[in-house]
Design an enzyme around this catalytic site. Structure first.
Site, PDB file in Angstrom:
ATOM      1  CD  GLU A 181      -3.028  -1.036   2.241  1.00 35.38           C
ATOM      2  OE1 GLU A 181      -2.692  -0.548   3.333  1.00 35.38           O
ATOM      3  OE2 GLU A 181      -4.159  -1.482   2.019  1.00 35.38           O
ATOM      4  CD  GLU A 250      -5.200  -5.693   2.543  1.00 38.83           C
ATOM      5  OE1 GLU A 250      -5.994  -4.843   3.019  1.00 38.83           O
ATOM      6  OE2 GLU A 250      -4.012  -5.803   2.890  1.00 38.83           O
TER       7      GLU A 250
END
Length: 817
Positions: A181, A250
């Site tokens: 991320e 995710e």
């Protein structure tokens, strides 16, 4: 010579067997290629440190039964290397054992090495000792950091390769991740960010793992890295290279919980809608985050202010129980998607947009059984869609799946799986809480309150994580203050939180806790200063450290810089740059009171209550059965709990959840954890704390030890088991309703049954205007006394509903005992 030839033959056979069992993993623009075959992969995150090795086989088994192909996990640097070059891979940190359990179950594995993980994990997974390295800047083009990151990443890769766990070696690992991320926050690192990401890619590739590397949330991921998506919805995501498959690392099945927030829930219908839309739009790998959330044992929860439970509203709950209907509704979806896998990965994609958000998508091709989706992205309007001469009812915010483009087999908004309501049941082996016998001892504080020299000293107020090296939640700041006369004054302390307890001359003058996410506050208290030397002792506490954001590791903690003032008599004395003494942690931590050594002395008379800085101890018998065990700590204040020396994590039942987001949930609205679908408003943030069965002794007394920081009442503490209490189901006519007590009991009673036009939901069903008169009796005969039963929703089984010109359905609510 004969023996040598024999050995050569054996070695040759061994090498052939290894080669035969190896797996090639690559990718093209459409899909992941496993042994040259295009595949869709459905995966789920299970973090090994948030459970125990004894739980792993059952968790993985339930994941496989739920239709998963793979298990995904992060790798947590700070627990594996808590001290530089001192490693720990034992117990629930045994990464290799976990991956082998995945392999034993016949599943693939996805390993997200990071080594930054976020994961609501303390410090984002970084070890605090990194901060001690001269010139260190984390997650940027910085040589000290890159050296350490490469050392740890190489260690993990070498460990996994040594055990032959990479797919080309015959192991289960088909994907690995470097960084995590970073694209979300890389603007905070300037031009150095691009150099860092390029370095990450080159370093990862140099390790030669034989499977593709991924970078999630990294739009500029350099080839051959595959950039991937994280979020509640990823159907609109497209990878940055036409040769990369579309991967969703995710899919957030729920959300994490803060101490002062209600419990977040994400509807099963919405999760299923997101998954169906992803595969409708050329998705190839989808991973649930989390599939099993588990528990933040010890000091592993981050945030700050993230709870000990990491349940995440996942398909498997914190204790490993199947969460229905989410688990079952997704299982049915997985089966349907797998039935049309060839169409999805080899068929020609064609999509047609209709009015009001309706879309028809076809996957067709010569020699391929086609597969179709009809999606309705409108959040308010249901749709009736005419397709190939048939009408299909597609509710708002739903997807209908037609594996052969003829008949709807699955719709994301039509839940045919039971709802299970979990309950807590008191232990049957002893009378609790009345039968528990308590002892206590005070936290030894005399030296820290009256002039201790401390472990080290400095002429400034230190950052707490630097001073403690993240070895404890607690740090003492101690100083002396000379004054010419007795005087009433004010102590003023500016702190970065999250907790401050202040003492002057041995007297507790006050405590303050950060509230509502405001972790910087100024503590003030009136104090009595005496003539001569005065002792100022400040105990700072943390509740997890930051784990997300650009340069999050620099977020100060504790009384970092202060200032600290003594104010009175028209003067303001600044103690900030005077000589401070420091002590890391509590005396009870130093002496391992939680291990309950015979050398530790406990008092058994006059058990104090609401007394801060107190240790409590009791013994208890393990509850019968194999259901998950929890301890109820309602009545305690704030602290830490241990069972037989195992740290259950922080407890804080006196925090109260706010009143935001507890209105009735509507799956049709785009999900946000902040303002909808929550429960527990106005209730304690967390009162139940998981005790894995492996922590317990079955035939001997078990020891519970609590460190109570704020002041609490131990006499209501009790131990219970988690089991299925009520099961409900509601299916359309023609569907079969299956009810199960999930192996924890039998169906003892049918509380509601209707075959007609019933309304409402589990716990609040109501009969409609028409109903079969014999349905209840038929269902009782089919179900009562059994662990599970199936009932066909038809008039031939349940009798005539006498419903004219209206949809007919079956609704049942049963009790498990």
């Amino acid at each position: 010579m004969a023996m040598a030839k024999s050995l050569v033959v054996v070695l040759a056979l061994f090498l052939l067997s290894v080669l035969a069992s190896s797996t090639t993993v690559s990718h093209d623009g459409r899909a992941l290629l496993i042994n040259g075959q295009r595949r869709i992969i459905i995966s789920g995150s299970i973090h090994y440190p948030r459970s125990t090795p004894e739980m792993w086989p059952e968790l993985i088994k339930k994941a496989k039964e739920g239709g998963l192909d793979a298990i995904e996990t992060y790798v947590f640097w700070n627990v594996h290397e808590p001290v530089k070059r001192q490693y720990n891979f034992e117990g629930n940190l045994d990464l290799v054992r976990f991956i082998k359990e995945v392999q034993n179950a016949g599943l693939y594995a996805i390993v997200r090495i990071g080594p930054y993980v976020c994961a609501e994990w303390d410090y984002g997974g970084f070890p605090a000792w990194l901060r001690q390295i001269p010139g260190m800047e984390m997650r940027t083009d910085n040589k000290p950091f890159k050296d350490e990151m490469q050392t740890f990443t190489t260690l993990i890769v070498d460990m996994l390769k040594k055990e032959n766990l990479m797919a080309p070696q015959g192991g289960p690992i088909i994907l690995a991740q470097i960084e995590n991320e970073y694209g979300n926050i890389q603007s905070g690192y300037g031009a150095a960010a691009n150099k860092y990401i390029q370095w990450c890619a080159n370093m990862a590739q140099s390790l030669g793992i034989g499977v593709p590397w991924i970078m999630c949330q990294q739009a500029d991921a350099p080839q051959p890295m595959i950039n991937t998506c994280n979020g509640f919805y990823c159907h609109d995501f497209q990878p940055n290279n036409a040769n990369s498959p579309k991967i969703w690392t995710e899919n957030w099945t729920g959300w994490f919980k803060d101490w002062d927030k209600p419990d977040p829930h994400r509807p099963a219908e919405d999760v299923a809608y997101a998954v169906a839309r992803f595969f409708e739009t050329n998705g190839t790998v989808q991973n649930y985050y989390m599939y099993h959330g588990g528990t933040n044992f010890g000091r592993t929860s981050g945030g700050p202010y993230i709870t000990t439970t990491y349940d995440y509203d996942a398909p498997l709950d914190e204790y490993g129980n199947i969460r229905q209907p989410k688990w079952g509704h997704l299982k049915e979806l997985h089966a349907v998607l797998k039935s049309m896998e060839k169409a999805l990965v080899y068929g020609n994609y064609n999509s047609k947009q209709l009015e009001n958000g309706v879309q028809i998508t076809e996957y067709t091709g010569k020699g391929i059984t086609p597969g179709c989706f009809i999606s309705n992205s409108n959040t308010t309007l249901d749709a009736t869609v005419e397709y190939h001469g048939h009408n299909y009812f597609v509710p708002a915010s739903s997807v209908s799946i037609l594996p052969e483009c003829k008949e709807e087999v699955y719709n994301t908004a039509k839940v045919n799986t039971q709802t299970s309501v979990m309950v807590k049941r008191r232990s049957q082996v002893e009378n609790e809480p009345e039968g528990l016998s308590w002892s206590w001892r005070p936290e030894a504080m005399t030296s820290t309150l009256k002039g201790a020299l401390g472990s080290f000293r400095d002429h400034k107020l230190l950052d707490q994580i630097l001073a403690t090296d993240d070895k404890s939640d607690y740090l003492w700041y101690m100083n002396t203050f000379d004054h010419p006369m007795d005087m009433d004054m004010t102590l003023q302390v500016a702190t970065q939180g999250h907790v401050l307890h202040a003492f002057v001359n041995g007297d507790h003058v006050g405590s303050q806790y950060a509230a509502d996410g405001n972790f910087s506050f100024t503590f003030e208290a009136g104090v009595k200063i005496k003539m001569g030397k005065n002792y100022i002792s400040l105990l700072s506490g943390t509740i997890g450290h930051s784990n997300y954001g650009a340069r999050y590791e620099l977020v100060p903690t504790g009384i970092a810089g202060g200032p600290v003032f003594i104010i009175g008599g028209g003067m303001k004395h600044d103690l900030s740059s005077e000589l401070w003494a420091y002590k890391v942690g509590l005396d009870g931590e130093d002496n391992e009171i939680y291990m309950d050594s015979p050398s530790h002395k406990w008092h058994t008379d006059s058990i104090p209550t609401m007394r801060p800085f107190t240790w409590y101890k009791t013994t208890f018998k393990a509850p019968l059965g194999d259901e998950a065990v929890v301890v109820n700590l309602e009545g305690m204040g704030k602290g830490v709990a241990w069972v037989n020396g195992n740290n259950l994590g922080r407890y804080w039942p006196t925090t109260i959840a706010n009143n935001q987001g507890c209105q009735q949930c509507d799956y049709r609205q785009p999900y946000s954890p902040d303002n909808q679908c929550r429960s527990g408003c106005g209730e304690p943030g967390q009162i139940w704390y998981h005790i894995p069965r492996s922590f317990l002794k079955e035939t001997e007394p078990n020891t519970l030890i609590l460190f109570e920081e704020a002041g609490g009442e131990p006499f209501n503490v009790n131990f219970q088991t988690v089991t299925v209490g009520t099961v409900c189901g509601h299916v359309e006519e023609g569907k079969t309703l299956t009810l199960s007590c999930q192996g924890t009991g039998i169906i003892s009673n049918i509380e509601f049954a209707s075959f007609g036009n019933p309304d409402g939901m589990c716990g609040a069903f109501q009969k409609g205007t028409c109903d079969s008169q014999i349905a209840l009796d038929a269902i009782q005969k089919a179900c009562v006394g059994k662990m599970a039963c199936s009932i066909e929703g038809s008039a031939s089984v349940l009798g005539d509903s006498k419903c004219k010109n209206m949809p007919v359905s079956l609704a049942v609510q049963a009790v498990c005992s």
